[in-house]
Design an enzyme around this catalytic site. Sequence first.
Site, short mmCIF file in Angstrom:
data_model
loop_
_atom_site.label_atom_id
_atom_site.label_comp_id
_atom_site.label_asym_id
_atom_site.label_seq_id
_atom_site.Cartn_x
_atom_site.Cartn_y
_atom_site.Cartn_z
N ARG A 116 26.64 -48.55 -12.12
CA ARG A 116 26.56 -48.86 -10.69
C ARG A 116 26.05 -50.29 -10.44
NH1 ARG A 116 28.79 -44.62 -10.81
NH2 ARG A 116 28.61 -42.89 -9.34
N SER B 244 26.31 -40.66 -3.17
CA SER B 244 25.00 -40.58 -3.82
C SER B 244 24.09 -41.64 -3.22
CB SER B 244 25.11 -40.85 -5.32
OG SER B 244 25.88 -39.87 -5.94
N GLU C 279 21.05 -46.47 -4.02
CA GLU C 279 22.34 -47.00 -4.48
C GLU C 279 22.99 -47.91 -3.43
OE1 GLU C 279 26.21 -44.78 -4.84
OE2 GLU C 279 25.51 -44.49 -6.88
N1 EPU Z 1 21.91 -31.25 -9.62
C1 EPU Z 1 21.00 -30.37 -9.12
N2 EPU Z 1 20.85 -30.26 -7.76
C2 EPU Z 1 21.57 -31.01 -6.91
C3 EPU Z 1 22.50 -31.93 -7.41
C4 EPU Z 1 22.67 -32.04 -8.78
O1 EPU Z 1 20.31 -29.68 -9.87
O2 EPU Z 1 21.38 -30.83 -5.69
C5 EPU Z 1 22.13 -31.33 -11.06
C6 EPU Z 1 23.47 -30.71 -11.44
O3 EPU Z 1 23.35 -29.34 -11.64
C7 EPU Z 1 23.79 -31.42 -12.72
C8 EPU Z 1 23.22 -32.80 -12.50
O4 EPU Z 1 22.25 -32.67 -11.47
O5 EPU Z 1 23.14 -30.84 -13.81
C9 EPU Z 1 24.27 -33.83 -12.13
O6 EPU Z 1 24.88 -33.50 -10.89
P1 EPU Z 1 26.39 -33.88 -10.50
O7 EPU Z 1 27.28 -33.49 -11.62
O8 EPU Z 1 26.68 -33.33 -9.16
O9 EPU Z 1 26.41 -35.46 -10.49
P2 EPU Z 1 25.34 -36.55 -10.02
O10 EPU Z 1 24.68 -37.11 -11.23
O11 EPU Z 1 24.47 -35.98 -8.97
C10 EPU Z 1 26.99 -38.55 -10.25
C11 EPU Z 1 27.39 -39.75 -9.44
C12 EPU Z 1 28.42 -39.36 -8.38
C13 EPU Z 1 29.63 -38.78 -9.09
C14 EPU Z 1 29.18 -37.57 -9.93
C15 EPU Z 1 30.31 -37.04 -10.76
C16 EPU Z 1 25.49 -41.27 -9.43
C17 EPU Z 1 24.37 -41.86 -8.63
N3 EPU Z 1 26.23 -40.34 -8.80
O12 EPU Z 1 26.31 -37.66 -9.38
O13 EPU Z 1 28.81 -40.53 -7.70
O14 EPU Z 1 30.62 -38.36 -8.16
O15 EPU Z 1 28.13 -37.98 -10.84
O16 EPU Z 1 30.57 -37.94 -11.80
O17 EPU Z 1 25.69 -41.68 -10.56
C18 EPU Z 1 28.35 -41.88 -5.80
O18 EPU Z 1 27.96 -42.76 -6.59
O19 EPU Z 1 28.35 -42.06 -4.56
C19 EPU Z 1 28.78 -40.59 -6.32
C20 EPU Z 1 29.11 -39.57 -5.53
#
Ligand code: EPU
Length: 337
Positions: A160, A237, A333
Amino acid sequence: MTPQQDVDLAPFNTLALPGRAARYLAITAPGQLAATELAGSRRFVLGGGSNLVLTGDFDGLVLHMALQGKRLVKEDSEAYYIEAGAGESWPDFVQWTLRQGWPGLENLSLIPGTVGAAPIQNIGAYGLEVSERFHSLSAWDFKNRVLIDLDREACRFAYRDSLFKQQGWHLNGQLAIVSVVFRLPKAWTPILRYADLAQEFAARQSAAPTPLAIAAAVVAVRRRKLPDPAQTPNAGSFFHNPVVDAAGADALASRHPTLPRYLQPDGRYKLAAGWLIEQAGWKGKKLGPVGMYEKQALVLVNHGGATGTDVKRTMAAVQSDVKAAFAVELTPEPIFL
Ligand code: EPU
């Protein structure tokens, strides 16, 4: 080519925050950027406004990048090279490349925003970052009044992050990205290592992992988890996933056995900010009109009528509660204007 005065920016940011630009100009041809009256102003270069927190009025010139156009510029034995104007919609561009038979961007389907903004924060999702498909870009340098070309190495991409954020060039309006060239390798391989995507494919037993099927699966996962900004204003995010050293990650995991953590190439661990925020009690919780989304705690949402001040208040409360619970600092972000 006279800028408009006193323009409402609420329709141009996906958090729907109020704010007015003293001056505003939509850029529809690259030649407009060379106009001398643009050189001296305080500027902000706006794309889709999907990664932006408007903290109030902007006493300068907003340049809204609306440059269109997309084409195959080159093809060699290994790859297709596709160029797109900075103002093209990112999700529409991804769909278009897939329909043309040039796969490679399918994991980045449905990410809101523009082509020109994609490299700035090196958008990423479901196991792919745009830097992996990036070839070069062209940008107008307002200070030196020249068009410059930057290749992948020059852009210093990281999670990012890019040169544009590192140098503050984006926020101070020093450069405006005009067009981007993507390199889509002909030797296509599906990227299905991200758990949500693998599960989606397991559920659709019959669907072979073609580029279009992956795009459809990504769209389905995103629709399920992420709010549509047209219905619930948000900026995706809201925090980076924090990266901590191995000792810090081990210490946290011993106290919180279900802590998600992902080993990085440098030996550190990326933690899931969404998990930390949920554990800190913020999933679905509101402070005034701004809260964290009930299905994905990493997404900050405007429940109606919020201002930039409301966003900053909720952000600070979330940061403080996560820090108190886990001693981890969350960094936002989006860009604050
Ligand atoms: N999780 C929770 N509770 C929540 C949300 C997430 O426990 O409310 C846990 C999930 O269970 C999982 C982990 O956190 O174990 C990761 O969650 P998720 O797969 O939803 O992805 P993320 O890390 O929250 C990142 C990116 C997203 C992208 C997704 C999919 C960042 C800051 N965000 O989110 O990007 O779509 O992975 O690759 O890196 C964005 O940047 O705007 C964005 C949406």
